[in-house]
Design an enzyme around this catalytic site. Structure first.
Site, PDB file in Angstrom:
ATOM      1  N   SER A 113       0.812  -1.217   0.000  1.00 19.38           N
ATOM      2  CA  SER A 113       0.000   0.000   0.000  1.00 19.38           C
ATOM      3  C   SER A 113       0.843   1.264   0.000  1.00 19.38           C
ATOM      4  O   SER A 113       1.624   1.499  -0.903  1.00 19.38           O
ATOM      5  CB  SER A 113      -0.958  -0.048   1.191  1.00 19.38           C
ATOM      6  N   HIS A 114       0.724   2.041   1.065  1.00 19.34           N
ATOM      7  CA  HIS A 114       1.371   3.351   1.137  1.00 19.34           C
ATOM      8  C   HIS A 114       2.769   3.260   1.734  1.00 19.34           C
ATOM      9  O   HIS A 114       3.428   4.278   1.897  1.00 19.34           O
ATOM     10  CB  HIS A 114       0.514   4.262   2.010  1.00 19.34           C
ATOM     11  N   ASP A 277      -2.304   6.585  -3.495  1.00 23.57           N
ATOM     12  CA  ASP A 277      -1.158   5.956  -2.830  1.00 23.57           C
ATOM     13  C   ASP A 277      -0.537   4.843  -3.669  1.00 23.57           C
ATOM     14  O   ASP A 277      -0.868   4.677  -4.846  1.00 23.57           O
ATOM     15  CB  ASP A 277      -1.581   5.434  -1.446  1.00 23.57           C
ATOM     16  N   ASP A 279      -0.855   1.643  -4.046  1.00 22.19           N
ATOM     17  CA  ASP A 279      -1.706   0.690  -4.782  1.00 22.19           C
ATOM     18  C   ASP A 279      -3.027   1.325  -5.230  1.00 22.19           C
ATOM     19  O   ASP A 279      -3.951   0.625  -5.625  1.00 22.19           O
ATOM     20  CB  ASP A 279      -1.963  -0.569  -3.945  1.00 22.19           C
ATOM     21  N   ASP A 281      -5.544   2.745  -3.787  1.00 20.98           N
ATOM     22  CA  ASP A 281      -6.838   2.641  -3.105  1.00 20.98           C
ATOM     23  C   ASP A 281      -7.102   3.841  -2.193  1.00 20.98           C
ATOM     24  O   ASP A 281      -8.237   4.084  -1.806  1.00 20.98           O
ATOM     25  CB  ASP A 281      -6.984   1.309  -2.349  1.00 20.98           C
ATOM     26  N   ARG A 282      -6.063   4.600  -1.855  1.00 24.86           N
ATOM     27  CA  ARG A 282      -6.282   5.792  -1.033  1.00 24.86           C
ATOM     28  C   ARG A 282      -6.360   7.038  -1.900  1.00 24.86           C
ATOM     29  O   ARG A 282      -5.847   7.050  -3.025  1.00 24.86           O
ATOM     30  CB  ARG A 282      -5.124   5.995  -0.053  1.00 24.86           C
ATOM     31  N   LYS A 376     -11.255   0.003  -0.906  1.00 24.42           N
ATOM     32  CA  LYS A 376     -11.336   1.448  -1.059  1.00 24.42           C
ATOM     33  C   LYS A 376     -10.780   1.796  -2.435  1.00 24.42           C
ATOM     34  O   LYS A 376     -10.063   0.997  -3.037  1.00 24.42           O
ATOM     35  CB  LYS A 376     -10.615   2.172   0.059  1.00 24.42           C
TER      36      LYS A 376
HETATM   37  C1  G1P Z   1      -3.881   1.584   8.152  1.00 21.89           C
HETATM   38  C2  G1P Z   1      -5.052   2.528   8.295  1.00 21.89           C
HETATM   39  C3  G1P Z   1      -6.350   1.793   8.058  1.00 21.89           C
HETATM   40  C4  G1P Z   1      -6.307   1.115   6.691  1.00 21.89           C
HETATM   41  C5  G1P Z   1      -5.066   0.247   6.587  1.00 21.89           C
HETATM   42  C6  G1P Z   1      -4.918  -0.340   5.193  1.00 21.89           C
HETATM   43  O1  G1P Z   1      -3.974   0.555   9.110  1.00 21.89           O
HETATM   44  O2  G1P Z   1      -5.053   3.130   9.571  1.00 21.89           O
HETATM   45  O3  G1P Z   1      -7.410   2.707   8.139  1.00 21.89           O
HETATM   46  O4  G1P Z   1      -7.447   0.327   6.483  1.00 21.89           O
HETATM   47  O5  G1P Z   1      -3.910   1.021   6.866  1.00 21.89           O
HETATM   48  O6  G1P Z   1      -4.786   0.635   4.219  1.00 21.89           O
HETATM   49  P1  G1P Z   1      -3.166   0.559  10.502  1.00 21.89           P
HETATM   50  O7  G1P Z   1      -1.719   0.776  10.158  1.00 21.89           O
HETATM   51  O8  G1P Z   1      -3.687   1.735  11.269  1.00 21.89           O
HETATM   52  O9  G1P Z   1      -3.476  -0.756  11.133  1.00 21.89           O
HETATM   53 ZN    ZN Z   2      -3.228   1.526  -0.307  1.00 16.82          ZN
END
Ligand code: G1P
Ligand code: ZN
Length: 543
Positions: A113-114, A277, A279, A281-282, A376
């Site tokens: 992801s991010h 981000d 991937d 999704d954000r 998302k």
């Molecule tokens: C984080 C975000 C959460 C999101 C997840 C995946 O998780 O806070 O809202 O769903 O990334 O993108 P966390 O690191 O807080 O467990």
């Molecule tokens: Zn992501």
């Protein structure tokens, strides 16, 4: 080529977190590390005869190696067909869309992801089920249990598949279809939004800056915004997915997307800014010199949803993760629709959507989505905003201010304390938990506490219970402080402190969030002793 059975030994650390298994690339690159996790997953899944699997990732370092490895293992598992994105690329929402469009049995998403990428960055893998959404906890826990006792791997010695050539080939009797990563997703967007209105908006000179952060959103945004919708070339910047995201931290918030913020605060700023981000999704949406908080974004989208063709029938309900601000609750109340409060993580929205109880959902962490997929969806949110701007003729800022006028402003911020030694973070949370029984009806740091608990969620659809989903301290005026540990980090522990205060007074809507939230910061400190326990005087990131 023959199917091979190889001996292996378990790793003890393959428990999926908030969103799949995430580790440093150096961890994944250990012999059999990825293979073990995939085998544990395949062992837990039913017989794959006749079934289709979707496979793709955000293109970060190790993506291609992982795709080839998984293709060989999928052949050994006996899948009839694997659909893989060209170049091994599929955004997370696109995986969800492809699973649903092809009625696949599930999909594997390769992404952290991010989190930063590259040889020293992070890699990740997660499994999505037939509805297109992340596997529920009972599946991820079964995979973890299996990973701890695994002794054999099943793979083949087939050569690599040509991932850059669209079309079909065979791996040990399994059909591999290399597909256009964008087409199915783009078609779906066309069924939801008023593309003609958005096209007219761009034709009238409306200027958007979309920062794809050198990540997988680039090809999707370019094809749809600049291709189909006629936005000028150059609207999408940092549009080519790079294995290390060009050194960017592909997490769209004002801290990491500082270049976008600089453009949006300049004298000749575009009308709207957006970023996605790693991937895709954000999303982050920015007006001219005006940052939209993700919680407000969800509320605005919910308030005006019926202006968008795909949502013209109205919303069945909305959902937000517990730490997300209550702005959307207020909109739902006005609309007379239910609002569900779920634990953090997208997997909790799936059941509500499958049961038709929720149409829109979102999280404070720059995630917004709807039942069009089960992830998302960053670009979807940006298209939603474009559609709203086109339909109302109002600016991004005006739409948010209207929300505040109607419902008051939910002033909001999240403070992250990253890379805390795990034992210290655990001690901090234990210290908070120990206070819970005695906090209600007391005043701490000048704040009158109405309720303090450890959030537990009973899924209204299947009755499954998730405990310990975050400590929340709710004041008599509805203000909140929430504490939880991240389930996606790869270095030590990350403490997230979520702060929310409702400001009904329109004369105070422009107050700077950190200033407005200062009393809650003081409350958090006196309850959790963050400074003393972590040695950190300030959060590492404030969003
Ligand atoms: C984080 C975000 C959460 C999101 C997840 C995946 O998780 O806070 O809202 O769903 O990334 O993108 P966390 O690191 O807080 O467990
Ligand atoms: Zn992501």
């Amino acid at each position: 080529m023959p199917i091979l059975t190889l001996p292996t030994t378990p790793f003890g650390d393959q428990r999926p977190g908030t969103s799949g298994l995430r580790k440093k690339v150096t961890v994944f690159a250990q012999k059999h590390y990825l293979e073990n996790f995939v085998q544990a997953l395949f062992d837990v899944l039913p017989d794959a005869t006749g079934l289709t699997l979707v496979l793709g990732g955000d293109g970060r370092y190790y993506n291609r190696v992982a795709v080839q490895t998984i293709l060989r293992m999928a052949a050994a598992k006996g899948y009839a067909r694997v659909l893989v994105g060209e170049g091994g690329i599929l955004s997370t929402p696109a995986v969800s869309a492809v699973i649903r469009a092809h009625k696949a049995s599930g999909g594997i998403v390769l992404s952290a992801s991010h989190n930063p990428g590259g040889p020293d960055g992070d890699f990740g893998i997660k499994y999505n089920i037939a509805n297109g959404g992340p596997a529920p906890e009972k599946v991820t826990e079964a995979v973890y249990a299996r990973s701890k006792v695994l002794s054999t791997l099943h793979t083949s010695d087939s050569p690599d598949v040509a991932l850059d050539v669209l079309g079909d080939c065979q791996v040990d009797g399994m059909q591999v279809s290399v597909i256009d990563p964008v087409a199915i997703y783009a078609e779906l967007m066309g069924t939801l939004f008023d593309f003609s209105a958005i096209r007219r908006l761009f034709a009238s000179g409306f200027r958007l800056r979309y920062d794809a952060m050198n990540a997988v959103g680039g090809p999707y945004a370019k094809a749809i915004l600049e291709g189909t919708l006629g936005a000028p070339t150059g609207t999408v910047v940092n549009a080519v997915p790079l294995e290390d995201f060009g050194g960017l931290h592909p997490d769209p918030n004002p801290v990491n997307a500082e270049d976008l913020i600089a453009h949006m605060t300049a004298a000749d700023a575009p009308d709207m800014g957006a970023a996605s981000d790693g991937d895709a999704d954000r999303n982050m949406v920015v007006g001219r010199n005006f940052v939209v908080s993700p919680s407000d974004s969800l509320a605005v989208i919910a308030a005006h949803a019926t202006l968008v063709p795909g949502y013209a029938q109205g919303l069945a309900g909305v959902a937000r993760s517990m730490p997300t601000s209550t702005a959307v609750d207020r909109v739902a109340q006005t609309l007379g629709i239910p609002c569900f409060e779920t634990p953090t993580g997208w997997k909790f929205f799936g059941n509500l959507m499958d049961a038709g109880r929720v149409t829109l959902c979102g999280e404070e962490s720059y995630g917004t989505g709807s039942s069009h997929v089960r992830e998302k969806d960053g670009l979807w949110a940006v298209l939603f905003w474009l559609n709203l701007v086109a339909a109302t003729g109002k600016s991004v800022e005006a739409l948010v201010r209207e929300l505040w006028t109607a419902h008051g402003r939910c002033v909001y911020s999240r403070h992250d304390y990253e890379a805390i030694p795990t034992d210290k973070a655990d001690a901090l949370m234990a210290g908070l938990r120990a206070q819970l029984p005695t906090l209600a009806n007391t005043t701490v740091a000048g704040c009158a506490i109405a309720l303090a608990d450890d959030f537990a969620y009973t899924d209204p659809v299947d009755g499954s219970v998730s405990q310990k989903q975050g400590i929340r301290v709710i004041l008599t005026d509805g203000s909140r402080v929430v504490f939880r540990l991240s389930g996606t980090g790869t270095e030590g522990a990350t403490l997230r402190v979520y702060l929310e205060r409702h400001e009904p007074d329109a004369a105070r809507h422009d107050i700077e969030a950190q200033t407005a939230l200062q009393p809650l910061v003081a409350l958090a400190e006196s309850l959790a002793h963050i400074r003393a326990l972590t040695g950190m005087a300030q959060p590492t990131v404030m969003t």
